[in-house]
Design a protein around this motif. Structure first.
Motif, PDB file in Angstrom:
ATOM      1  N   LEU A  31      -0.659  12.578   9.866  1.00  0.00           N
ATOM      2  CA  LEU A  31      -0.365  12.896   8.466  1.00  0.00           C
ATOM      3  C   LEU A  31       1.074  13.336   8.262  1.00  0.00           C
ATOM      4  O   LEU A  31       1.462  13.703   7.161  1.00  0.00           O
ATOM      5  CB  LEU A  31      -1.312  14.008   7.978  1.00  0.00           C
ATOM      6  N   GLY A  32       1.873  13.280   9.308  1.00  0.00           N
ATOM      7  CA  GLY A  32       3.224  13.809   9.252  1.00  0.00           C
ATOM      8  C   GLY A  32       4.136  13.119   8.268  1.00  0.00           C
ATOM      9  O   GLY A  32       5.088  13.720   7.768  1.00  0.00           O
ATOM     10  N   ALA A  33       3.880  11.834   7.972  1.00  0.00           N
ATOM     11  CA  ALA A  33       4.764  11.084   7.082  1.00  0.00           C
ATOM     12  C   ALA A  33       4.361  11.187   5.615  1.00  0.00           C
ATOM     13  O   ALA A  33       5.024  10.611   4.750  1.00  0.00           O
ATOM     14  CB  ALA A  33       4.782   9.609   7.501  1.00  0.00           C
ATOM     15  N   LEU A  34       3.291  11.920   5.317  1.00  0.00           N
ATOM     16  CA  LEU A  34       2.785  11.995   3.947  1.00  0.00           C
ATOM     17  C   LEU A  34       3.340  13.225   3.230  1.00  0.00           C
ATOM     18  O   LEU A  34       3.660  14.233   3.854  1.00  0.00           O
ATOM     19  CB  LEU A  34       1.255  12.062   3.956  1.00  0.00           C
ATOM     20  N   ASP A  35       3.427  13.124   1.899  1.00  0.00           N
ATOM     21  CA  ASP A  35       3.862  14.299   1.142  1.00  0.00           C
ATOM     22  C   ASP A  35       2.746  15.342   1.118  1.00  0.00           C
ATOM     23  O   ASP A  35       1.600  15.065   1.485  1.00  0.00           O
ATOM     24  CB  ASP A  35       4.299  13.910  -0.277  1.00  0.00           C
ATOM     25  N   LEU A  36       3.081  16.562   0.690  1.00  0.00           N
ATOM     26  CA  LEU A  36       2.172  17.694   0.825  1.00  0.00           C
ATOM     27  C   LEU A  36       0.828  17.461   0.145  1.00  0.00           C
ATOM     28  O   LEU A  36      -0.228  17.668   0.755  1.00  0.00           O
ATOM     29  CB  LEU A  36       2.827  18.958   0.262  1.00  0.00           C
ATOM     30  N   LYS A  37       0.837  17.001  -1.102  1.00  0.00           N
ATOM     31  CA  LYS A  37      -0.417  16.839  -1.836  1.00  0.00           C
ATOM     32  C   LYS A  37      -1.306  15.797  -1.179  1.00  0.00           C
ATOM     33  O   LYS A  37      -2.520  16.006  -1.004  1.00  0.00           O
ATOM     34  CB  LYS A  37      -0.118  16.444  -3.293  1.00  0.00           C
ATOM     35  N   LEU A  38      -0.712  14.675  -0.778  1.00  0.00           N
ATOM     36  CA  LEU A  38      -1.487  13.619  -0.133  1.00  0.00           C
ATOM     37  C   LEU A  38      -1.962  14.070   1.250  1.00  0.00           C
ATOM     38  O   LEU A  38      -3.082  13.752   1.669  1.00  0.00           O
ATOM     39  CB  LEU A  38      -0.653  12.343  -0.022  1.00  0.00           C
ATOM     40  N   ARG A  39      -1.137  14.824   1.949  1.00  0.00           N
ATOM     41  CA  ARG A  39      -1.518  15.324   3.266  1.00  0.00           C
ATOM     42  C   ARG A  39      -2.742  16.224   3.148  1.00  0.00           C
ATOM     43  O   ARG A  39      -3.678  16.126   3.946  1.00  0.00           O
ATOM     44  CB  ARG A  39      -0.352  16.078   3.890  1.00  0.00           C
TER      45      ARG A  39
ATOM     46  N   LEU B  24       0.822  -1.204   0.000  1.00  0.00           N
ATOM     47  CA  LEU B  24       0.000   0.000   0.000  1.00  0.00           C
ATOM     48  C   LEU B  24       0.858   1.257   0.000  1.00  0.00           C
ATOM     49  O   LEU B  24       2.001   1.244   0.451  1.00  0.00           O
ATOM     50  CB  LEU B  24      -0.907   0.025   1.237  1.00  0.00           C
ATOM     51  N   SER B  25       0.273   2.335  -0.480  1.00  0.00           N
ATOM     52  CA  SER B  25       0.924   3.645  -0.391  1.00  0.00           C
ATOM     53  C   SER B  25       0.791   4.171   1.036  1.00  0.00           C
ATOM     54  O   SER B  25       0.041   3.634   1.863  1.00  0.00           O
ATOM     55  CB  SER B  25       0.275   4.622  -1.363  1.00  0.00           C
ATOM     56  N   GLY B  26       1.498   5.271   1.322  1.00  0.00           N
ATOM     57  CA  GLY B  26       1.414   5.866   2.648  1.00  0.00           C
ATOM     58  C   GLY B  26       0.005   6.296   3.004  1.00  0.00           C
ATOM     59  O   GLY B  26      -0.466   6.074   4.121  1.00  0.00           O
ATOM     60  N   GLY B  27      -0.685   6.900   2.057  1.00  0.00           N
ATOM     61  CA  GLY B  27      -2.059   7.324   2.310  1.00  0.00           C
ATOM     62  C   GLY B  27      -2.993   6.154   2.545  1.00  0.00           C
ATOM     63  O   GLY B  27      -3.904   6.226   3.377  1.00  0.00           O
ATOM     64  N   GLN B  28      -2.778   5.058   1.812  1.00  0.00           N
ATOM     65  CA  GLN B  28      -3.608   3.867   2.012  1.00  0.00           C
ATOM     66  C   GLN B  28      -3.342   3.234   3.369  1.00  0.00           C
ATOM     67  O   GLN B  28      -4.272   2.786   4.057  1.00  0.00           O
ATOM     68  CB  GLN B  28      -3.353   2.867   0.883  1.00  0.00           C
ATOM     69  N   ARG B  29      -2.072   3.186   3.784  1.00  0.00           N
ATOM     70  CA  ARG B  29      -1.755   2.648   5.111  1.00  0.00           C
ATOM     71  C   ARG B  29      -2.390   3.507   6.206  1.00  0.00           C
ATOM     72  O   ARG B  29      -2.856   2.981   7.227  1.00  0.00           O
ATOM     73  CB  ARG B  29      -0.242   2.558   5.307  1.00  0.00           C
ATOM     74  N   GLN B  30      -2.430   4.811   5.988  1.00  0.00           N
ATOM     75  CA  GLN B  30      -3.073   5.679   6.960  1.00  0.00           C
ATOM     76  C   GLN B  30      -4.559   5.367   7.064  1.00  0.00           C
ATOM     77  O   GLN B  30      -5.134   5.361   8.159  1.00  0.00           O
ATOM     78  CB  GLN B  30      -2.863   7.141   6.570  1.00  0.00           C
ATOM     79  N   ARG B  31      -5.196   5.094   5.948  1.00  0.00           N
ATOM     80  CA  ARG B  31      -6.618   4.728   5.975  1.00  0.00           C
ATOM     81  C   ARG B  31      -6.843   3.412   6.701  1.00  0.00           C
ATOM     82  O   ARG B  31      -7.833   3.237   7.415  1.00  0.00           O
ATOM     83  CB  ARG B  31      -7.156   4.641   4.542  1.00  0.00           C
TER      84      ARG B  31
END
Length: 333
Positions: A167-175, A140-147
């Motif tokens: 959300l600290g580990a995500l890049d700006l757009k995904l954050r 999974l991507s970082g955003g998917q793991r966060q979900r």
């Protein structure tokens, strides 16, 4: 969505947490309403994360009382509190599938496999991962793991969800995308969210109310627009969004009443023939949708932000600085 009760979801009264001589939290009073998206904002070491850990039960107060929906929480272990936590590093089990990760808490409670996987799939659908249950976290991507971490935290239907810089580990757009999704999810569920962050933009864009922490204390609590537009102290003015802090000795030079003041950079306008104090442009940064200036007015320096479509002034230009009468905010300390 249920009607909120009059009992606060979380209440702190004179809460302190000391580690030896260090006062990580120092006499904090706070009420967080049921169904509220509440942000704890501050720099590293300000006490916000310790407060979150006190709510979760990972820390116990050195003094004061904590109530969760009217029940005293001091001494109550984390697993007996109707709260759950989402961490920045997600804390997923790499050897388990996504669905197994989400269902883990139900497995610990002895819920049958079919039922817990069905509930896990419901949660995954809620966070827009309906077809990801068989995958492993590494796929999974970082955003998917966060979900996934969110779904796992929500499966037991906690009354309070704690989010520690999630959300600290995500890049700006995904954050930015996850900020919108988190707020939408919170509104649909009606659960109290307590969100810890050092990012002013996150707090201002997501929270119903913000508590600004500094040196173990809360220095201001209010709606995002209140905290931003009317900072109570020099620290809040400088930390939340950045501001021109005008010290008492500069107030007269800038035609302000006696005292210390804050003026947000975007509240100041520049013109060649204005009525305000005359200054000189020292620097200009073009930032796409806006221009950022430093303007010298005698010995004082002002940060000014203007829209890109307005008149541009080059370094060395003489300009008048003006602001609306309600732009300056008097600072308490």
């Amino acid at each position: 969505m249920t009607t909120p009760s009059t009992i606060p979801a979380v209440r702190f009264r004179a809460v302190a947490r000391h580690f030896g001589e260090v006062r990580a939290v120092d006499s904090v009073d706070l009420d967080i309403a049921e169904g509220e998206f509440f942000a704890m904002l501050g720099p590293s070491g300000s006490g916000k994360t310790t407060c979150l850990r006190l709510i979760a039960g990972f820390e116990q107060p050195s003094a004061g009382t904590i109530e969760i929906f009217g029940e005293h929480a001091e001494g109550v272990p984390p697993y007996r509190r109707n709260v759950n936590t989402v961490f920045q590093d997600y804390a997923l089990f790499p050897h388990m599938s996504v669905a197994e990760n989400v269902a883990y808490a139900l497995m610990v409670r002895g819920v049958g496999k079919a039922e817990r996987l069905a509930k896990a799939n419901e949660m995954l659908a809620l966070v827009k991962l309906a077809n990801f249950g068989a995958r492993k976290p590494a796929q999974l991507s970082g955003g998917q793991r966060q979900r996934v971490a969110l779904a796992r935290a929500l499966i037991n239907h906690p009354k309070v969800l704690l989010l520690d810089e999630p959300l600290g580990a995500l890049d700006l757009k995904l954050r930015e995308q996850m900020q919108v999704e988190l707020k939408t999810l919170q509104r649909s569920l009606g659960i109290t969210f307590v969100f810890v962050t050092h990012d002013q933009g996150e707090a201002l864009s997501m929270a119903d109310r913000v508590a600004v922490f500094n040196a173990g204390r809360i220095v201001q609590v209010g709606r995002p627009e209140e905290v931003y537009e009317r900072p109570a102290t020099r620290f809040v003015a400088d930390f939340v969004g950045g501001s021109n802090v005008i010290e008492p000795e500069a107030a007269t030079r800038l035609r302000l009443p006696a005292g210390a003041w804050s003026i947000r950079p975007e509240k100041i306008t520049l013109s060649a023939t204005g009525n305000g104090p005359l200054g000189r442009v020292e620097s200009l940064q073009y930032q796409g949708a806006q221009r950022r200036y430093v303007v010298a007015v005698g010995p004082d320096r002002l940060s000014v932000v203007t829209a890109a479509g307005t008149t541009a002034f080059t370094p060395g230009a003489s300009v008048h600085v003006d602001w609306p009468a309600d732009a300056p905010t008097r600072l308490e300390g």
